[in-house]
Write an enzyme that holds these catalytic residues in place. Structure first.
Site, PDB file in Angstrom:
ATOM      1  N   THR A 284       0.868  -1.071   0.049  1.00 23.43           N
ATOM      2  CA  THR A 284      -0.181   0.036   0.287  1.00 23.43           C
ATOM      3  C   THR A 284       0.964   1.446   0.373  1.00 23.43           C
ATOM      4  O   THR A 284       1.739   1.074   0.743  1.00 23.43           O
ATOM      5  CB  THR A 284      -0.714  -0.133   1.398  1.00 23.43           C
ATOM      6  OG1 THR A 284      -1.712   1.466   1.571  1.00 23.43           O
ATOM      7  CG2 THR A 284      -0.046  -0.321   2.620  1.00 23.43           C
TER       8      THR A 284
ATOM      9  N   SER B 158      -1.186   3.722  10.337  1.00 28.78           N
ATOM     10  CA  SER B 158      -2.669   2.935  11.091  1.00 28.78           C
ATOM     11  C   SER B 158      -1.595   1.553  11.258  1.00 28.78           C
ATOM     12  O   SER B 158      -0.227   1.449  10.447  1.00 28.78           O
ATOM     13  CB  SER B 158      -3.868   2.477  10.196  1.00 28.78           C
ATOM     14  OG  SER B 158      -3.588   2.046   9.088  1.00 28.78           O
TER      15      SER B 158
ATOM     16  N   TYR C 102      -2.506  -1.061  10.893  1.00 21.37           N
ATOM     17  CA  TYR C 102      -2.900  -1.989   8.618  1.00 21.37           C
ATOM     18  C   TYR C 102      -1.673  -1.789   8.428  1.00 21.37           C
ATOM     19  O   TYR C 102      -1.342  -2.432   7.177  1.00 21.37           O
ATOM     20  CB  TYR C 102      -4.714  -1.743   8.373  1.00 21.37           C
ATOM     21  CG  TYR C 102      -4.348  -1.854   7.123  1.00 21.37           C
ATOM     22  CD1 TYR C 102      -4.523  -3.610   5.991  1.00 21.37           C
ATOM     23  CD2 TYR C 102      -3.887  -0.984   6.194  1.00 21.37           C
ATOM     24  CE1 TYR C 102      -4.222  -3.396   5.206  1.00 21.37           C
ATOM     25  CE2 TYR C 102      -4.021  -1.130   4.882  1.00 21.37           C
ATOM     26  CZ  TYR C 102      -4.526  -2.107   4.518  1.00 21.37           C
ATOM     27  OH  TYR C 102      -3.965  -2.687   3.233  1.00 21.37           O
ATOM     28  N   HIS C 103      -1.843  -0.787   8.249  1.00 23.08           N
ATOM     29  CA  HIS C 103      -0.664   0.104   6.868  1.00 23.08           C
ATOM     30  C   HIS C 103       0.483  -0.526   7.566  1.00 23.08           C
ATOM     31  O   HIS C 103       1.586  -0.956   6.847  1.00 23.08           O
ATOM     32  CB  HIS C 103      -0.841   1.261   6.822  1.00 23.08           C
ATOM     33  CG  HIS C 103      -1.936   2.126   5.749  1.00 23.08           C
ATOM     34  ND1 HIS C 103      -3.290   2.390   6.365  1.00 23.08           N
ATOM     35  CD2 HIS C 103      -2.201   1.808   4.435  1.00 23.08           C
ATOM     36  CE1 HIS C 103      -3.489   2.933   5.869  1.00 23.08           C
ATOM     37  NE2 HIS C 103      -3.143   2.749   4.333  1.00 23.08           N
TER      38      HIS C 103
ATOM     39  N   LYS D   8       1.317  -3.859   6.628  1.00 22.28           N
ATOM     40  CA  LYS D   8       2.529  -4.032   5.501  1.00 22.28           C
ATOM     41  C   LYS D   8       3.528  -3.808   5.386  1.00 22.28           C
ATOM     42  O   LYS D   8       4.623  -4.967   4.383  1.00 22.28           O
ATOM     43  CB  LYS D   8       1.463  -3.365   4.093  1.00 22.28           C
ATOM     44  CG  LYS D   8       0.136  -3.537   4.203  1.00 22.28           C
ATOM     45  CD  LYS D   8      -0.600  -4.306   3.415  1.00 22.28           C
ATOM     46  CE  LYS D   8      -1.681  -4.551   3.131  1.00 22.28           C
ATOM     47  NZ  LYS D   8      -1.693  -5.334   1.430  1.00 22.28           N
TER      48      LYS D   8
HETATM   49  N1  USQ Z   1     -11.078   9.658   4.133  1.00 22.04           N
HETATM   50  C1  USQ Z   1     -12.510  10.872   4.651  1.00 22.04           C
HETATM   51  N2  USQ Z   1     -13.967  10.753   4.842  1.00 22.04           N
HETATM   52  C2  USQ Z   1     -14.548   9.641   4.344  1.00 22.04           C
HETATM   53  C3  USQ Z   1     -13.636   8.208   4.121  1.00 22.04           C
HETATM   54  C4  USQ Z   1     -11.753   9.031   3.742  1.00 22.04           C
HETATM   55  O1  USQ Z   1     -12.255  12.262   4.186  1.00 22.04           O
HETATM   56  O2  USQ Z   1     -15.435   9.322   4.367  1.00 22.04           O
HETATM   57  C5  USQ Z   1      -9.954  10.358   4.030  1.00 22.04           C
HETATM   58  C6  USQ Z   1      -9.358   9.180   5.505  1.00 22.04           C
HETATM   59  O3  USQ Z   1      -9.078  10.555   6.082  1.00 22.04           O
HETATM   60  C7  USQ Z   1      -8.184   9.528   4.386  1.00 22.04           C
HETATM   61  C8  USQ Z   1      -8.318   9.457   2.771  1.00 22.04           C
HETATM   62  O4  USQ Z   1      -9.496   9.416   2.759  1.00 22.04           O
HETATM   63  O5  USQ Z   1      -6.937  10.594   4.420  1.00 22.04           O
HETATM   64  C9  USQ Z   1      -8.437   7.677   2.207  1.00 22.04           C
HETATM   65  O6  USQ Z   1      -9.394   6.879   3.198  1.00 22.04           O
HETATM   66  P1  USQ Z   1      -9.422   5.358   2.762  1.00 22.04           P
HETATM   67  O7  USQ Z   1     -10.538   4.996   3.249  1.00 22.04           O
HETATM   68  O8  USQ Z   1     -10.231   5.110   1.184  1.00 22.04           O
HETATM   69  O9  USQ Z   1      -8.613   4.631   2.338  1.00 22.04           O
HETATM   70  P2  USQ Z   1      -7.365   3.994   3.642  1.00 22.04           P
HETATM   71  O10 USQ Z   1      -8.079   4.039   5.007  1.00 22.04           O
HETATM   72  O11 USQ Z   1      -6.305   5.200   3.436  1.00 22.04           O
HETATM   73  O12 USQ Z   1      -7.425   2.370   2.884  1.00 22.04           O
HETATM   74  C10 USQ Z   1      -7.647   2.001   1.682  1.00 22.04           C
HETATM   75  C11 USQ Z   1      -7.299   0.777   1.330  1.00 22.04           C
HETATM   76  C12 USQ Z   1      -6.062  -0.226   2.271  1.00 22.04           C
HETATM   77  C13 USQ Z   1      -5.791   0.554   1.295  1.00 22.04           C
HETATM   78  C14 USQ Z   1      -5.137   2.040   1.244  1.00 22.04           C
HETATM   79  C15 USQ Z   1      -4.286   2.804  -0.118  1.00 22.04           C
HETATM   80  O13 USQ Z   1      -8.468   0.170   1.857  1.00 22.04           O
HETATM   81  O14 USQ Z   1      -6.537  -1.364   1.530  1.00 22.04           O
HETATM   82  O15 USQ Z   1      -3.872  -0.410   1.607  1.00 22.04           O
HETATM   83  O16 USQ Z   1      -6.656   3.041   0.363  1.00 22.04           O
HETATM   84  S1  USQ Z   1      -2.778   4.466   0.947  1.00 22.04           S
HETATM   85  O17 USQ Z   1      -4.236   4.929   1.659  1.00 22.04           O
HETATM   86  O18 USQ Z   1      -2.561   4.778  -0.021  1.00 22.04           O
HETATM   87  O19 USQ Z   1      -2.558   3.548   1.852  1.00 22.04           O
END
Ligand code: USQ
Length: 382
Positions: free
Chosen positions: A144, A179, A181-182, A185
């Site tokens: 990720t 997090s 989870y991250h 990874k």
């Molecule tokens: N966010 C909001 N509002 C929401 C949901 C999320 O503002 O209702 C924000 C979060 O705070 C974050 C961003 O949007 O800053 C992305 O959140 P996300 O829930 O889409 O993604 P994340 O929790 O980071 O995890 C997801 C996948 C995970 C993958 C990751 C890639 O669930 O499996 O590893 O995306 S990354 O984020 O690039 O690490």
């Protein structure tokens, strides 16, 4: 190629299985339904029911003619892992078999331990199984972008050349996740890198950003073949959530200032990135790392885009900044490299108004299933 997909029931695993068979590969899928179980336990089931893995495989065979063997079991159990690898003998393994949610890993101690134990044990078992049963097999592991965090310097593709006191050395790019989870990874990457150095296994680690979408070339508009579509705070990714919120008339939940920038990709691009990595494998003794996303957005930009397209469809989309339940930078520098997959031949699907409108229209057909209380329950990071 004989390809084993671990986590073949998941949001990405199932579409990957269909895609690779459609491209002529022999595929088997493995899953223990962990994602389904956790969704049930947390009362955050997806927008629509999806058939079980046996039924999905049957449906896919009836529309495409391709047969996919199914193994149901827990890859943390070595006896099961042995049975799978001895029965199928893969030339490549796609490893998605992890607890995939950052918010889930931050729920409580039990969820934290499940994430750690599952993700690390399965990754280690995959490495041991490759060593013992398929030493030349290529592991394609889903990592990720969140492993890097949001450092105040450019993010390179996996590695950083460091000069210190006049000498140079290449290291894994520094990792600092936000997090647990991250963090699992990051630990996976460390495990893989250790065994690449020690046993000369071949590995591609794909640093993926948040994925959005429902359709792939293989699903077309046959909803029976669609992947899980979670819109809740735990398992739903941000753009999928915003689409459902727009349809529900629920103000889009921008966390905090909304300046959080991430690299996004359409689910179709995930499938192409994984296939391109499989078809042009890493060498023995190589840990190859690609940053897997095609464009960056802030949360505010995504919300404004969804609002504009939603309003064109006659919805009345509101945006509301809510207290950020996560501990993350809300306003930061973000400039990650992402040329490796383009060099392998990736042709990106960018987020257009048409794609968003198509997602909104599909979700509108399932509007009656949306349960508002699932949208925002404030899983606090701290
Ligand atoms: N966010 C909001 N509002 C929401 C949901 C999320 O503002 O209702 C924000 C979060 O705070 C974050 C961003 O949007 O800053 C992305 O959140 P996300 O829930 O889409 O993604 P994340 O929790 O980071 O995890 C997801 C996948 C995970 C993958 C990751 C890639 O669930 O499996 O590893 O995306 S990354 O984020 O690039 O690490």
């Amino acid at each position: 190629m004989h390809i084993l997909i671990l986590g073949g029931d998941g949001y990405l695993g199932w579409p990957t299985a269909m895609h690779l068979t459609a491209k002529g590969h022999h595929v088997a899928v493995v899953d223990n339904y962990l994602r389904r179980r956790l969704c049930r336990e947390e009362n955050v089931e997806p927008l629509f029911d999806v058939p079980n893995l046996h039924e999905r495989v049957g449906l896919w065979e009836s529309v495409s003619g391709y047969k996919i063997p199914v193994f149901i079991g827990d890859l943390a159990d070595w006896e099961f892992v042995k049975e799978v690898f001895q029965t199928f003998t893969p030339e490549a393994i796609v490893h998605y078999a992890e607890q995939p949610s950052a918010p889930y890993s931050m729920l409580n101690r039990r969820a934290a331990m499940l994430s750690l134990q599952n993700n690390l044990t399965v990754t280690a078992n995959v490495i041991f199984a490759v060593r013992e049963f398929s030493p030349d097999a290529h592991i394609v592991k889903l990592g990720t972008m969140g492993e890097y965090g949001t450092p105040n310097i450019d993010i390179e593709e996996g590695w950083l050349e460091v000069e210190h006191n006049g000498r140079r050395h290449k290291f894994l790019y520094p990792r600092q996740a936000s997090s647990l989870y991250h963090t699992t990874k990051i630990m996976d990457t460390d495990l893989l890198w250790f065994y690449v150095r020690t046993w000369d296994i071949r590995v591609t680690d794909l640093m993926q950003g948040p994925v959005y979408g429902l359709f792939t070339d293989e699903t077309a508009d046959d909803e029976r073949l669609f992947p899980f579509f979670n819109y809740d705070e735990i398992f739903g990714t941000v753009l999928n959530r915003f689409v459902v919120q727009s349809v529900a008339g629920y103000p889009l939940t921008v966390y905090g200032k909304g300046g959080q920038t991430r690299g996004y990709l359409n689910i179709k691009d995930t499938l192409n990135c994984v296939r391109l990595s499989l078809e042009q494998p890493a060498k023995a003794g190589e840990l190859r790392i690609f940053n897997q996303f095609v464009e960056t957005f802030t949360v505010n930009e995504l919300a404004e885009l969804v609002q504009r397209v939603g309003n064109q469809l006659g919805l009345n989309v509101q945006i509301r900044s809510v207290e950020n339940p996560r501990k993350e930078a809300e306003d930061h520098y973000y400039n990650p490299a992402h040329t490796g997959l383009l060099e392998l031949g990736l042709k990106p699907h960018f987020l257009t108004d048409e794609i968003l409108a198509q997602m909104l229209e599909t979700v509108l057909r399932h509007k009656a299933n949306i349960q508002e209380h699932k949208i925002y329950r404030k899983v606090k990071w701290s």
